[in-house]
Design an enzyme around this catalytic site. Structure first.
Site, PDB file in Angstrom:
ATOM      1  N   SER A   1       0.826  -1.218   0.000  1.00 34.16           N
ATOM      2  CA  SER A   1       0.000   0.000   0.000  1.00 34.16           C
ATOM      3  C   SER A   1       0.857   1.264   0.000  1.00 34.16           C
ATOM      4  CB  SER A   1      -0.894   0.023   1.246  1.00 34.16           C
ATOM      5  OG  SER A   1      -1.670  -1.143   1.304  1.00 34.16           O
TER       6      SER A   1
ATOM      7  N   GLU B   1      -2.674 -14.548   2.071  1.00 31.96           N
ATOM      8  CA  GLU B   1      -3.079 -13.661   3.166  1.00 31.96           C
ATOM      9  C   GLU B   1      -4.497 -13.997   3.636  1.00 31.96           C
ATOM     10  OE1 GLU B   1      -2.511  -9.538   2.137  1.00 31.96           O
ATOM     11  OE2 GLU B   1      -2.690  -8.893   4.212  1.00 31.96           O
TER      12      GLU B   1
ATOM     13  N   SER C   1     -10.127  -4.381   1.546  1.00 33.45           N
ATOM     14  CA  SER C   1     -11.324  -3.995   2.305  1.00 33.45           C
ATOM     15  C   SER C   1     -12.519  -4.901   1.958  1.00 33.45           C
ATOM     16  CB  SER C   1     -11.681  -2.537   1.995  1.00 33.45           C
ATOM     17  OG  SER C   1     -12.187  -2.449   0.690  1.00 33.45           O
TER      18      SER C   1
HETATM   19  C1  LIG Z   1      -4.273  -3.022  10.453  1.00 34.29           C
HETATM   20  C2  LIG Z   1      -3.813  -2.854   9.040  1.00 34.29           C
HETATM   21  C3  LIG Z   1      -2.637  -3.435   8.618  1.00 34.29           C
HETATM   22  C4  LIG Z   1      -2.191  -3.241   7.316  1.00 34.29           C
HETATM   23  N1  LIG Z   1      -1.000  -3.796   6.936  1.00 34.29           N
HETATM   24  C5  LIG Z   1      -0.540  -3.600   5.683  1.00 34.29           C
HETATM   25  C6  LIG Z   1       0.739  -4.110   5.297  1.00 34.29           C
HETATM   26  O1  LIG Z   1       1.434  -4.741   6.090  1.00 34.29           O
HETATM   27  N2  LIG Z   1       1.163  -3.854   4.042  1.00 34.29           N
HETATM   28  C7  LIG Z   1       0.424  -3.161   3.135  1.00 34.29           C
HETATM   29  O2  LIG Z   1       0.865  -3.004   2.012  1.00 34.29           O
HETATM   30  N3  LIG Z   1      -0.798  -2.649   3.473  1.00 34.29           N
HETATM   31  C8  LIG Z   1      -1.275  -2.859   4.718  1.00 34.29           C
HETATM   32  N4  LIG Z   1      -2.501  -2.340   5.096  1.00 34.29           N
HETATM   33  C9  LIG Z   1      -3.225  -1.490   4.138  1.00 34.29           C
HETATM   34  C10 LIG Z   1      -4.473  -2.134   3.559  1.00 34.29           C
HETATM   35  O3  LIG Z   1      -4.162  -3.135   2.636  1.00 34.29           O
HETATM   36  C11 LIG Z   1      -5.282  -0.996   2.911  1.00 34.29           C
HETATM   37  O4  LIG Z   1      -5.672  -0.117   3.963  1.00 34.29           O
HETATM   38  C12 LIG Z   1      -6.502  -1.487   2.183  1.00 34.29           C
HETATM   39  O5  LIG Z   1      -6.143  -2.230   1.048  1.00 34.29           O
HETATM   40  C13 LIG Z   1      -7.420  -0.318   1.759  1.00 34.29           C
HETATM   41  O6  LIG Z   1      -6.696   0.650   1.088  1.00 34.29           O
HETATM   42  P1  LIG Z   1      -6.754   2.192   1.526  1.00 34.29           P
HETATM   43  O7  LIG Z   1      -6.511   2.272   2.996  1.00 34.29           O
HETATM   44  O8  LIG Z   1      -5.842   2.966   0.625  1.00 34.29           O
HETATM   45  O9  LIG Z   1      -8.249   2.643   1.298  1.00 34.29           O
HETATM   46  P2  LIG Z   1      -8.909   3.093  -0.093  1.00 34.29           P
HETATM   47  O10 LIG Z   1      -8.467   2.164  -1.169  1.00 34.29           O
HETATM   48  O11 LIG Z   1      -8.662   4.549  -0.264  1.00 34.29           O
HETATM   49  O12 LIG Z   1     -10.436   2.835   0.199  1.00 34.29           O
HETATM   50  C14 LIG Z   1     -11.233   3.738   0.981  1.00 34.29           C
HETATM   51  C15 LIG Z   1     -12.645   3.197   1.027  1.00 34.29           C
HETATM   52  O13 LIG Z   1     -13.189   3.144  -0.308  1.00 34.29           O
HETATM   53  C16 LIG Z   1     -13.626   1.831  -0.625  1.00 34.29           C
HETATM   54  N5  LIG Z   1     -13.348   1.542  -2.038  1.00 34.29           N
HETATM   55  C17 LIG Z   1     -12.191   1.771  -2.702  1.00 34.29           C
HETATM   56  N6  LIG Z   1     -12.280   1.350  -3.975  1.00 34.29           N
HETATM   57  C18 LIG Z   1     -13.515   0.816  -4.119  1.00 34.29           C
HETATM   58  C19 LIG Z   1     -14.219   0.198  -5.202  1.00 34.29           C
HETATM   59  N7  LIG Z   1     -13.644   0.028  -6.396  1.00 34.29           N
HETATM   60  N8  LIG Z   1     -15.485  -0.239  -4.982  1.00 34.29           N
HETATM   61  C20 LIG Z   1     -16.079  -0.097  -3.756  1.00 34.29           C
HETATM   62  N9  LIG Z   1     -15.469   0.509  -2.707  1.00 34.29           N
HETATM   63  C21 LIG Z   1     -14.197   0.936  -2.871  1.00 34.29           C
HETATM   64  C22 LIG Z   1     -12.832   0.915   0.286  1.00 34.29           C
HETATM   65  O14 LIG Z   1     -13.498  -0.302   0.518  1.00 34.29           O
HETATM   66  C23 LIG Z   1     -12.714   1.746   1.553  1.00 34.29           C
HETATM   67  O15 LIG Z   1     -13.879   1.606   2.328  1.00 34.29           O
HETATM   68  C24 LIG Z   1      -2.968  -2.489   6.383  1.00 34.29           C
HETATM   69  C25 LIG Z   1      -4.169  -1.919   6.817  1.00 34.29           C
HETATM   70  C26 LIG Z   1      -4.602  -2.084   8.117  1.00 34.29           C
HETATM   71  C27 LIG Z   1      -5.880  -1.446   8.554  1.00 34.29           C
END
Ligand SMILES: Cc1cc2nc3c(=O)[nH]c(=O)nc-3n(C[C@H](O)[C@H](O)[C@H](O)COP(=O)(O)OP(=O)(O)OC[C@H]3O[C@@H](n4cnc5c(N)ncnc54)[C@H](O)[C@@H]3O)c2cc1C
Length: 375
Positions: free
Chosen positions: A124, A239, A356
């Site tokens: 990410s 995962e 998510s």
């Molecule tokens: C506790 C924790 C540990 C983590 N550890 C890691 C790690 O070790 N390495 C790593 O790389 N990442 C890690 N992550 C990151 C995680 O993979 C991302 O937070 C996740 O993939 C969502 O991306 P974002 O936070 O950028 O949210 P966004 O992608 O910005 O999404 C925001 C909201 O919009 C929704 N959304 C986005 N696109 C769509 C769509 N096309 N259709 C419908 N809804 C949508 C999402 O569901 C979410 O509710 C971690 C996250 C958490 C919370």
């Protein structure tokens, strides 16, 4: 060694070594959990239990991978390790074995299994979570490898990690998933800065990681140049498989602990029944995933079902515990309220990490049910 023999032998070993394996009850910090994880892995590795189920070419002792599902389950059920740190092994090592040059996997995987090292997952970025194919952390070719520049975020345990499975952009920004290359990076390379972030449950569990012209040798490329998407698609189902089985075992223990502490009278029986049904549904689903994995099947988008079941269960279980906690505190029960609150808050993240809930449902709709566009 088959699963029954492994289970019998492991249970006896865990009983015999209960004192040596027990966590320090006074140290509930993340650093304390990491020290405990390393200790348990080391003892388990030396006794062989951490090595069964992994291929011999990567330092394992061979045998069916399903024994790893039981090992994590037994460790969680006895409260010896926490699922987050332990899961990194199940998430990262299988993909390293699938894509790293054989000598690299043979050198590195035993370090992870033995607890000498922790690894992290650099996928990410600030502008790229769900839309992973848009990542922009750039790797530029050099005479002997790559120079990496960019930023990752939410990188779990990066402050403790010795290595990182890193996705980088090597094609044009428009190349999307075709222009991504995966690298295996030493976290002590000059130019890497790690800044821990405090989560709402009060733990610095994940980090921002900055790459400022970081040199990565060419032999640390995982899979072909431009083939990083296949690495990500290999890793993400891992995962959502064995590490989720382990998390389910941890959840069951936390639920049992809560009910044993406060008494079943403190929770709504109908809500408890519903949570137990969800737990059984998740375990039935995840059990078949473990069996398929052990049978040599390649996992794919169907593991999104396991993730939806687990995250729904986790939040329902902690909703139940949260309500029960309130009642129990009013009734003057003696319990570790702070720890239960932290677990409740962390359960909110289960519909975010590992992709998510909305993204999992998109995958299920498009790739399993053939509903709509598969982009
Ligand atoms: C506790 C924790 C540990 C983590 N550890 C890691 C790690 O070790 N390495 C790593 O790389 N990442 C890690 N992550 C990151 C995680 O993979 C991302 O937070 C996740 O993939 C969502 O991306 P974002 O936070 O950028 O949210 P966004 O992608 O910005 O999404 C925001 C909201 O919009 C929704 N959304 C986005 N696109 C769509 C769509 N096309 N259709 C419908 N809804 C949508 C999402 O569901 C979410 O509710 C971690 C996250 C958490 C919370």
């Amino acid at each position: 060694m088959d699963l029954d023999a492994y289970r019998r032998g492991l249970d006896v070993w865990l009983d015999d070594h209960a004192t040596a394996l027990a966590p320090d009850p006074g140290d509930g910090t993340l650093a304390g959990h990491m020290t405990q994880l390393a200790r348990v892995k080391r003892l388990g590795y030396d006794a062989g239990w951490m090595r069964w189920g992994w291929p011999e070419r990567a330092g394992g002792l061979g045998g069916p991978s399903i024994v790893r599902a039981y090992l994590g389950e037994a460790l969680m059920a006895r409260g010896l390790v926490e699922p987050g740190g332990y899961s990194m092994t199940e998430v990262l090592a299988p993909t390293l074995i699938d894509f790293a040059p054989a000598d690299l996997a043979a050198d590195m995987v035993p370090r992870l299994l033995r607890g000498d090292e922790i690894w992290c997952q650099g996928f990410s970025e600030p502008g790229t979570g769900s839309n992973l194919a848009a990542l922009s952390c750039r790797a530029t070719p050099t005479a002997d490898g790559w120079s990496v520049r960019g930023q990752k975020v939410w990188t779990s345990y990066a402050q403790f990690a010795a290595r990182c499975v890193l996705l980088t952009r090597t094609g044009t920004p428009e190349s999307a998933h075709r222009g991504i290359t995966a690298l295996f990076v030493d976290m002590d390379t000059p130019g890497i800065t790690v800044r821990p972030l405090l989560t709402m449950h009060g733990v610095e569990e994940f980090c921002e990681v900055f790459f400022d012209d970081v040199a990565v040798p060419g032999e640390r490329t995982l899979g072909p140049v431009g083939g990083g998407w296949a690495v990500a698609m290999d890793l993400l189902p891992y995962e959502r498989s064995t590490s989720l089985w382990h998390r389910g075992a941890w959840l069951q223990r936390r639920l049992d602990d809560f009910l044993a502490t406060v008494g079943e009278g403190m929770v709504d029986p109908a809500a408890l029944g519903e949570v137990l049904q969800m737990l059984l549904a998740f375990r039935a689903r995840s059990r078949s995933t473990q069996r398929r994995l052990a049978g040599g099947e390649r996992l794919g988008p169907e593991t999104s079902i396991d993730k939806v079941l687990l995250s729904t269960l986790e939040q329902a279980a902690f909703d139940l515990i949260g309500t029960g906690l309130e009642q129990a505190l009013i009734a003057g029960c003696d319990l570790e309220a702070q720890r239960w609150r932290a677990d409740f808050l962390y359960s909110r993240a289960s519909t975010i990490y590992g992709g998510s809930a909305e993204i999992q449902r998109n995958i299920i709709a498009r790739r399993l049910l053939d509903l709509g566009d598969d982009r």
